[in-house]
Design an enzyme around this catalytic site. Structure first.
Site, PDB file in Angstrom:
ATOM      1  N   HIS A 150       0.823  -1.222   0.000  1.00 26.38           N
ATOM      2  CA  HIS A 150       0.000   0.000   0.000  1.00 26.38           C
ATOM      3  C   HIS A 150       0.853   1.267   0.000  1.00 26.38           C
ATOM      4  O   HIS A 150       0.375   2.339  -0.340  1.00 26.38           O
ATOM      5  CB  HIS A 150      -0.950  -0.018   1.204  1.00 26.38           C
ATOM      6  CG  HIS A 150      -2.013  -1.069   1.079  1.00 26.38           C
ATOM      7  ND1 HIS A 150      -3.316  -0.779   0.759  1.00 26.38           N
ATOM      8  CD2 HIS A 150      -1.948  -2.415   1.177  1.00 26.38           C
ATOM      9  CE1 HIS A 150      -4.015  -1.912   0.682  1.00 26.38           C
ATOM     10  NE2 HIS A 150      -3.206  -2.918   0.944  1.00 26.38           N
ATOM     11  N   ASP A 167       3.149   9.396  -1.066  1.00 26.45           N
ATOM     12  CA  ASP A 167       2.016   8.583  -0.615  1.00 26.45           C
ATOM     13  C   ASP A 167       1.784   7.473  -1.628  1.00 26.45           C
ATOM     14  O   ASP A 167       1.862   7.731  -2.837  1.00 26.45           O
ATOM     15  CB  ASP A 167       0.758   9.474  -0.548  1.00 26.45           C
ATOM     16  CG  ASP A 167      -0.181   9.063   0.567  1.00 26.45           C
ATOM     17  OD1 ASP A 167      -0.105   7.900   1.007  1.00 26.45           O
ATOM     18  OD2 ASP A 167      -0.990   9.910   0.992  1.00 26.45           O
TER      19      ASP A 167
HETATM   20  P1  ADQ Z   1      -3.293   5.495   4.733  1.00 29.66           P
HETATM   21  O1  ADQ Z   1      -2.111   6.369   4.670  1.00 29.66           O
HETATM   22  O2  ADQ Z   1      -3.916   5.243   6.040  1.00 29.66           O
HETATM   23  O3  ADQ Z   1      -2.951   4.063   4.081  1.00 29.66           O
HETATM   24  P2  ADQ Z   1      -5.151   7.056   2.972  1.00 29.66           P
HETATM   25  O4  ADQ Z   1      -5.174   6.678   1.545  1.00 29.66           O
HETATM   26  O5  ADQ Z   1      -4.632   8.371   3.374  1.00 29.66           O
HETATM   27  O6  ADQ Z   1      -4.478   5.879   3.759  1.00 29.66           O
HETATM   28  O7  ADQ Z   1      -6.640   6.888   3.490  1.00 29.66           O
HETATM   29  C1  ADQ Z   1      -6.983   7.152   4.827  1.00 29.66           C
HETATM   30  C2  ADQ Z   1      -8.404   6.673   5.074  1.00 29.66           C
HETATM   31  O8  ADQ Z   1      -8.720   6.901   6.430  1.00 29.66           O
HETATM   32  C3  ADQ Z   1      -9.420   7.410   4.251  1.00 29.66           C
HETATM   33  O9  ADQ Z   1     -10.462   6.529   3.931  1.00 29.66           O
HETATM   34  C4  ADQ Z   1      -9.909   8.511   5.196  1.00 29.66           C
HETATM   35  O10 ADQ Z   1     -11.235   8.921   4.974  1.00 29.66           O
HETATM   36  C5  ADQ Z   1      -9.796   7.827   6.537  1.00 29.66           C
HETATM   37  N1  ADQ Z   1      -9.439   8.815   7.595  1.00 29.66           N
HETATM   38  C6  ADQ Z   1      -8.290   9.493   7.676  1.00 29.66           C
HETATM   39  N2  ADQ Z   1      -8.324  10.330   8.763  1.00 29.66           N
HETATM   40  C7  ADQ Z   1      -9.514  10.139   9.346  1.00 29.66           C
HETATM   41  C8  ADQ Z   1     -10.162  10.697  10.490  1.00 29.66           C
HETATM   42  N3  ADQ Z   1      -9.604  11.624  11.253  1.00 29.66           N
HETATM   43  N4  ADQ Z   1     -11.397  10.243  10.798  1.00 29.66           N
HETATM   44  C9  ADQ Z   1     -11.983   9.302  10.029  1.00 29.66           C
HETATM   45  N5  ADQ Z   1     -11.442   8.758   8.943  1.00 29.66           N
HETATM   46  C10 ADQ Z   1     -10.222   9.170   8.599  1.00 29.66           C
HETATM   47  C11 ADQ Z   1      -2.160   3.422   3.136  1.00 29.66           C
HETATM   48  C12 ADQ Z   1      -1.226   4.251   2.228  1.00 29.66           C
HETATM   49  C13 ADQ Z   1      -2.032   5.101   1.247  1.00 29.66           C
HETATM   50  C14 ADQ Z   1      -3.030   4.233   0.481  1.00 29.66           C
HETATM   51  C15 ADQ Z   1      -3.862   3.408   1.435  1.00 29.66           C
HETATM   52  C16 ADQ Z   1      -4.735   2.401   0.683  1.00 29.66           C
HETATM   53  O11 ADQ Z   1      -0.361   5.057   3.012  1.00 29.66           O
HETATM   54  O12 ADQ Z   1      -1.144   5.731   0.334  1.00 29.66           O
HETATM   55  O13 ADQ Z   1      -3.890   5.081  -0.271  1.00 29.66           O
HETATM   56  O14 ADQ Z   1      -3.053   2.657   2.316  1.00 29.66           O
HETATM   57  O15 ADQ Z   1      -3.934   1.591  -0.131  1.00 29.66           O
END
Ligand code: ADQ
Length: 469
Positions: A153, A356
């Site tokens: 990811h 990211d």
């Molecule tokens: P993350 O870095 O966790 O994961 P990201 O793509 O930024 O993923 O998504 C975060 C998710 O969490 C989103 O669905 C968002 O709505 C939710 N979220 C974030 N902050 C929140 C909050 N305060 N309250 C509620 N919901 C919240 C990793 C990789 C990314 C990749 C994903 C999926 O780092 O690059 O996109 O996996 O593969």
């Protein structure tokens, strides 16, 4: 149809997942069913790990409970103080301590041993993310010959970063145990090929396999998506009137885990530059930043939290007025329905990671918009999502506050017609490759690769038999 058997560090156990992996994979598992195994810290354990089943979901859930010392060395230690910073180009944050790599490999081995009995011969195994890279190799040692795929990811690191990895040869052994290594973007596939060439002396074969030191790696990109229609429906029906937002207030939204890769201080500095240059023009703009806590016991995460609190104070101190707060900063998880409604309410979605894997927030923001009067997505060129969304987003360099400030100004002044056209292009892109497309294309390719491997193994056996007779 074969059963899907998934491994990831985190399992969906709470009601409000705020990590991208659990959000995306949860959709697939809710629809398809199967088995999902994760790992969990268990403070009550002194030494040995135990496997627990958690009932109450549309799919089977099991968690390997680990004692604190082992969990911390594996999760906070090797996974999040070595692999995560390294995969995000932050070798300056590497914190290599004795025992962490051993804990990481031993948790992977224990995970394989503890779950071996749950596996059926027809299962298709899909392992997720950097916590479990060695797991396929461990399962193969136990005689598992099922198709095994891996999806990373995060970004795939450059060769300069892989050079900083101790025991880097193990990475090759680990990756070559998979039938398919899935990466988010073309950029990541290029990085993997470059690492194989320069670090492991490998070369591309004509069928796309990368051969290094007699081992093969099969990799391709599968940009992860979201459930677009469902997200739009939630955003459309969400009532934000209870959230106490002034209906006149122009809103710009950021939603991130509080992680140093997400470029939050850069976002705040970009907005600060916008206020310095343009605060007297047009409507006043508030940045609503929702940042959920994450890995708080790792030092680098404590530092970023302090930085942000200080920056928020600085900006608000300089630009707040009676009835106007420039940055509204919420440091906690917020229910997903509210997030969807807030995206729709916001005129700008500001997504500024320094690097990211994908960034699902960018896609969620697009999905949540009213197509007749959509907001504008401002997106970092370093997010994997930029490969798909550059067709409609304003692309910025997060390191350059003027680039962020300029895009905010352009977004706020963008005519309706242009907003609609940009949104339409992005909408088509995220609907074409939604989360179900992601699962289907990955699993189809995994089946094909596993079949090829078995055919190759069978012909090799035939050849050996022929030679020995
Ligand atoms: P993350 O870095 O966790 O994961 P990201 O793509 O930024 O993923 O998504 C975060 C998710 O969490 C989103 O669905 C968002 O709505 C939710 N979220 C974030 N902050 C929140 C909050 N305060 N309250 C509620 N919901 C919240 C990793 C990789 C990314 C990749 C994903 C999926 O780092 O690059 O996109 O996996 O593969």
């Amino acid at each position: 149809m074969s059963r899907l058997f998934v491994y990831s560090n985190r399992l969906p156990l709470g009601s409000n997942p705020s990590g991208g992996l659990v959000v995306a994979l949860g959709k697939t598992m809710d629809r398809q069913g199967g088995v999902w195994v994760g790992a969990k810290l268990d403070e009550t354990l002194c030494d040995n790990q135990t496997l627990h089943e958690y009932k109450g979901a549309a799919f089977e859930r099991h968690a390997l409970h680990l004692p604190p010392r082992e969990y911390n060395d594996y999760y906070l230690g090797y996974a999040n103080s070595v692999l995560w910073p390294l995969f995000h180009g932050r070798t300056d944050l590497l914190d290599v301590a004795d025992g962490q790599l051993d804990a990481y490999t031993s948790v992977n081995r224990k995970m394989a041993e503890a779950t071996r009995h749950l596996l059926k011969p027809d299962d298709v195994i899909w392992i997720h993310d950097y916590h479990f890279i060695p797991l396929a190799a461990e399962l193969r040692v136990l005689g598992v010959s099922n198709p095994i795929g891996f999806f990373l990811h995060t970004p795939f690191p450059s060769s300069a970063n892989v050079h900083a990895l101790t025991h880097k040869d193990r990475l090759l052994d680990w990756l070559s145990a998979y039938d398919l290594v899935g990466l988010q973007t073309q950029r990541d596939v290029s990085a993997l090929i470059e690492v194989c060439r320069t670090v492991f002396g490998g070369q591309m074969l004509s069928d796309g396999r990368i051969r290094c030191k007699g081992q093969d790696i099969r990799a391709a990109s599968f940009p992860i998506g979201i459930d677009v229609e469902k997200f739009r429906a939630i955003a459309e029906t969400c009532d934000t009137s209870g959230l106490n937002i002034d209906p006149q207030q122009k809103l710009m939204i950021g939603v991130d885990r509080l992680d140093y890769s997400k470029g939050l201080p850069h976002k705040f500095r970009g907005f600060q530059r916008y206020l310095q240059r343009h605060s007297g023009e047009g409507d006043r703009l508030t940045l609503l930043q929702i940042a959920s806590p994450t890995r708080e016991s790792v030092e680098a995460y404590q530092d970023i939290r302090k930085d942000l609190e200080q920056l928020t104070g600085e900006v608000n101190g300089a630009y707040a007025e009676l009835g106007y707060i420039p940055i509204q900063y919420i440091h906690r998880a917020v229910p997903r329905d509210d997030i969807a409604g807030l995206y729709r309410r916001a005129s700008i979605g500001l997504v500024t990671p320094l690097i990211d894997g994908m960034n699902l927030v960018a896609k969620e923001y697009v999905a949540a918009q009213d197509p007749d009067d959509p907001g504008v997505l401002v997106l970092s060129e370093a997010a994997g999502a930029a490969e798909q969304l550059k067709c409609g987003a304003l692309i910025i360099n997060p390191y350059d506050p003027s680039s962020v400030a300029g895009a905010i100004r352009e977004a706020i002044n963008m005519p309706l017609e242009e907003r609609v056209a940009r949104h339409h292009r992005m909408w088509n892109e995220i609907s074409r490759r939604d989360v179900y497309w992601w699962t289907e294309t990955f699993l189809e390719q995994l089946h094909r690769n596993a079949r090829d491997r078995r055919d190759r193994e069978a012909s090799l056996q035939d050849l050996e038999r022929a030679l020995s007779s």
